[in-house]
Design an enzyme around this catalytic site. Structure first.
Site, PDB file in Angstrom:
ATOM      1  N   LYS A 117      -9.663  20.448  35.804  1.00  0.00           N
ATOM      2  CA  LYS A 117     -10.229  19.268  35.126  1.00  0.00           C
ATOM      3  C   LYS A 117      -9.296  18.097  35.361  1.00  0.00           C
ATOM      4  O   LYS A 117      -8.091  18.274  35.553  1.00  0.00           O
ATOM      5  CB  LYS A 117     -10.350  19.518  33.613  1.00  0.00           C
ATOM      6  CG  LYS A 117     -11.367  18.623  32.941  1.00  0.00           C
ATOM      7  CD  LYS A 117     -12.766  19.177  33.108  1.00  0.00           C
ATOM      8  CE  LYS A 117     -13.808  18.313  32.425  1.00  0.00           C
ATOM      9  NZ  LYS A 117     -15.111  18.989  32.394  1.00  0.00           N
TER      10      LYS A 117
HETATM   11  P1  NAD Z   1     -21.622  11.062  29.006  1.00  0.00           P
HETATM   12  O1  NAD Z   1     -20.446  10.169  28.962  1.00  0.00           O
HETATM   13  O2  NAD Z   1     -22.695  10.833  30.004  1.00  0.00           O
HETATM   14  O3  NAD Z   1     -22.355  11.107  27.566  1.00  0.00           O
HETATM   15  C1  NAD Z   1     -21.683  11.356  26.369  1.00  0.00           C
HETATM   16  C2  NAD Z   1     -22.588  10.896  25.242  1.00  0.00           C
HETATM   17  O4  NAD Z   1     -22.041  11.306  23.991  1.00  0.00           O
HETATM   18  C3  NAD Z   1     -22.744   9.387  25.150  1.00  0.00           C
HETATM   19  O5  NAD Z   1     -24.066   9.095  24.747  1.00  0.00           O
HETATM   20  C4  NAD Z   1     -21.759   8.991  24.034  1.00  0.00           C
HETATM   21  O6  NAD Z   1     -22.105   7.785  23.391  1.00  0.00           O
HETATM   22  C5  NAD Z   1     -21.911  10.177  23.121  1.00  0.00           C
HETATM   23  N1  NAD Z   1     -20.805  10.454  22.236  1.00  0.00           N
HETATM   24  C6  NAD Z   1     -19.483  10.501  22.489  1.00  0.00           C
HETATM   25  N2  NAD Z   1     -18.805  10.838  21.385  1.00  0.00           N
HETATM   26  C7  NAD Z   1     -19.727  11.016  20.400  1.00  0.00           C
HETATM   27  C8  NAD Z   1     -19.687  11.388  19.041  1.00  0.00           C
HETATM   28  N3  NAD Z   1     -18.541  11.665  18.458  1.00  0.00           N
HETATM   29  N4  NAD Z   1     -20.832  11.473  18.363  1.00  0.00           N
HETATM   30  C9  NAD Z   1     -22.019  11.229  18.942  1.00  0.00           C
HETATM   31  N5  NAD Z   1     -22.135  10.888  20.225  1.00  0.00           N
HETATM   32  C10 NAD Z   1     -21.002  10.776  20.941  1.00  0.00           C
HETATM   33  O7  NAD Z   1     -21.026  12.546  29.146  1.00  0.00           O
HETATM   34  P2  NAD Z   1     -21.774  13.859  29.635  1.00  0.00           P
HETATM   35  O8  NAD Z   1     -21.471  14.075  31.076  1.00  0.00           O
HETATM   36  O9  NAD Z   1     -23.181  13.872  29.144  1.00  0.00           O
HETATM   37  O10 NAD Z   1     -20.913  14.955  28.850  1.00  0.00           O
HETATM   38  C11 NAD Z   1     -21.180  15.288  27.494  1.00  0.00           C
HETATM   39  C12 NAD Z   1     -20.525  16.620  27.209  1.00  0.00           C
HETATM   40  O11 NAD Z   1     -21.060  17.632  28.080  1.00  0.00           O
HETATM   41  C13 NAD Z   1     -19.008  16.666  27.423  1.00  0.00           C
HETATM   42  O12 NAD Z   1     -18.451  17.577  26.514  1.00  0.00           O
HETATM   43  C14 NAD Z   1     -18.885  17.227  28.842  1.00  0.00           C
HETATM   44  O13 NAD Z   1     -17.609  17.814  29.081  1.00  0.00           O
HETATM   45  C15 NAD Z   1     -19.996  18.250  28.805  1.00  0.00           C
HETATM   46  N6  NAD Z   1     -20.507  18.676  30.107  1.00  0.00           N
HETATM   47  C16 NAD Z   1     -20.982  17.767  31.000  1.00  0.00           C
HETATM   48  C17 NAD Z   1     -21.510  18.223  32.216  1.00  0.00           C
HETATM   49  C18 NAD Z   1     -22.130  17.285  33.216  1.00  0.00           C
HETATM   50  O14 NAD Z   1     -22.725  17.777  34.176  1.00  0.00           O
HETATM   51  N7  NAD Z   1     -22.070  15.967  33.024  1.00  0.00           N
HETATM   52  C19 NAD Z   1     -21.501  19.592  32.511  1.00  0.00           C
HETATM   53  C20 NAD Z   1     -21.017  20.487  31.562  1.00  0.00           C
HETATM   54  C21 NAD Z   1     -20.537  20.016  30.361  1.00  0.00           C
END
Ligand code: NAD
Length: 427
Positions: A117
């Site tokens: 990461k």
């Molecule tokens: P992103 O930045 O696209 O979206 C994150 C969203 O969460 C945003 O809408 C933000 O405003 C919101 N957010 C942040 N903190 C918050 C809180 N405390 N309360 C409510 N909303 C909140 O990120 P993403 O890529 O969608 O990732 C989201 C999660 O999924 C992370 O934990 C990431 O590690 C995990 N993840 C992402 C992927 C991927 O393919 N992008 C794959 C596996 C896991």
């Protein structure tokens, strides 16, 4: 509190203790498997990590410095694999936790990768596209000795996207003198990205939701769903739940939540977010706090935002029967115990959100072979891998009377330990 201050306070809280959660989960798997302390220590400590300084000359001519990290937690089963996060309070412990979860996720999904990461402690919302490009290219250059298509492959995470991946690929390729698409996944289609990658994590979340409901004789159609985090994972998941006949009654982002008991209109909501940058203020719904969203009386709760949102304080309020973790590390060990006691089934992150890294693997295979699959092939292979992984985890959970999280951890740790054992210790 201003939206910016709200954002900063949430990020500060969530960045603190992911490593504590990750270590507790590993310790539980080690105990279940009866492994010794030496192997425990070996699986706990990252193989390699690099700390870099990332300087930026801003558009207005000022010099700013950011801390950057890349951690390879384990590479016994294959190259390091994991996202790059841009968030203001990213620190080395958070990146270590996220890298460790990637190791277990790749092992549960049975794809030939280790876990890694990266992070840069920057608030991406404060900088222009040109500034973010310079930060990305400088970070990539600083960590270049560690990354490569056969050593460590990055992908998008919070605060980064497919454009970020294109800049990384271009920086790496320029330094090597030829185009190397397989150094990152989650790229735009135009430069070697895979069909289906953008929605893969969310599609996987929906597949395991269906499996978990079928396990108790129920169907996804007609179920009510609340999604925390309307980002890359949460927004597509909400769309896919609705497309599969579920009723998405609430979604949120860092600024707040919106709720409509009759189901949110996904198309109108997406248009509102595109126009305003937030789900808040959506006129076809009532406002709600993020904590109130967690406590809604829904069938399925999907935390898809960030770490440590289901805690000792919030877990007792959860009324959903099923929690499916789109985010990494949304549930603390204390919250896990409370949810289990209250009969709430939790499909854990390393299983539930593995769809992203599975299709990243497909993208890497396609880039390496320079041969592209159809969307149908990708969708079918993703579903088959998600369902296989779910069934394996659910069978072990049933057999040993443990939670899905414990079972997923046991399978992952066992697979990684087996690779260690077979490879032996050098020298
Ligand atoms: P992103 O930045 O696209 O979206 C994150 C969203 O969460 C945003 O809408 C933000 O405003 C919101 N957010 C942040 N903190 C918050 C809180 N405390 N309360 C409510 N909303 C909140 O990120 P993403 O890529 O969608 O990732 C989201 C999660 O999924 C992370 O934990 C990431 O590690 C995990 N993840 C992402 C992927 C991927 O393919 N992008 C794959 C596996 C896991």
């Amino acid at each position: 509190m201003s939206p910016r201050a709200a954002l900063a306070s949430v990020w500060h809280v969530t960045a603190t203790s992911a490593i504590t959660t990750a270590h507790a989960q590993l310790a539980a798997a080690i105990e279940h498997l009866g492994y010794d302390e030496g192997l425990h220590a070996h699986l706990r400590m990252p193989r390699r990590e690099i700390h870099v300084a990332v300087p930026l000359r801003t558009d207005s001519g000022e010099l700013r410095l950011f801390r950057g990290y890349r951690v390879q937690h384990n590479v016994s089963r294959g190259p390091g694999k994991g996202g790059l996060r841009f968030a203001p309070n990213v620190d080395i412990d958070e990146v270590r936790a996220l890298a460790m979860w990637m190791t277990w996720k790749c092992a549960v999904a049975d794809i030939p990768y280790g876990g890694a990461k990266g992070g840069v402690a920057i608030d991406p919302t404060l900088y222009s596209k040109a500034e973010l490009e310079r930060v990305t290219r400088r970070y990539t250059t600083e960590i270049m000795p560690l990354i490569g298509p056969e050593t460590d492959i990055m992908a998008p995470d919070m605060g980064t996207d497919e454009q970020t991946m294109a800049w990384i690929m271009d920086t790496y390729s320029t330094a090597r003198g030829h185009t190397i698409p397989a150094v990152v996944t989650g790229k735009p289609i135009a430069v070697g990205g895979s069909l289906g990658r953008a929605v893969a994590t969310s599609a996987g979340v929906v597949h395991v939701t269906r499996s978990a409901l079928e396990a108790v004789g129920e169907k996804l159609g007609g179920k009510t769903v609340a999604v925390q985090g309307y980002g890359k994972v949460g927004a597509h998941a909400a769309d896919l739940y609705a497309a599969n006949g579920a009723r998405v009654v609430a979604v949120s982002d860092v600024f707040g939540a919106v709720h409509n008991e009759d189901g949110l209109d996904m198309g109108r909501l997406a248009a509102h977010v595109a126009a305003t940058g937030s789900v808040t203020g959506f006129d076809d719904a009532d406002p709600l706090t993020n904590d109130a969203l967690l406590a809604l009386d829904v069938d399925v709760l999907v935390p898809a935002a960030t770490e440590n949102v289901l805690t000792e304080q919030t877990a007792p309020t959860v009324r959903a029967r099923l929690v499916v973790e789109g985010a990494n590390g949304p549930t603390t060990p204390e919250a896990d115990a409370i949810l289990a006691r209250n009969g709430v089934s939790v499909v854990p992150d390393i299983l539930a959100n593995a769809g992203g890294v599975i299709v990243s693997y497909f993208e890497w295979v396609q880039a390496t072979q320079v041969y592209w699959w159809t969307e149908k092939e990708i969708d079918e292979r993703l579903e088959q891998r998600m369902v296989t992984a779910y069934d394996l985890v659910a069978d072990l959970a049933r057999r040993d009377g443990i939670t899905l999280r414990e079972a997923a951890g046991v399978i992952a740790v066992q697979r990684v330990a087996e690779a260690h054992e077979i490879r032996g210790l050098y020298p």
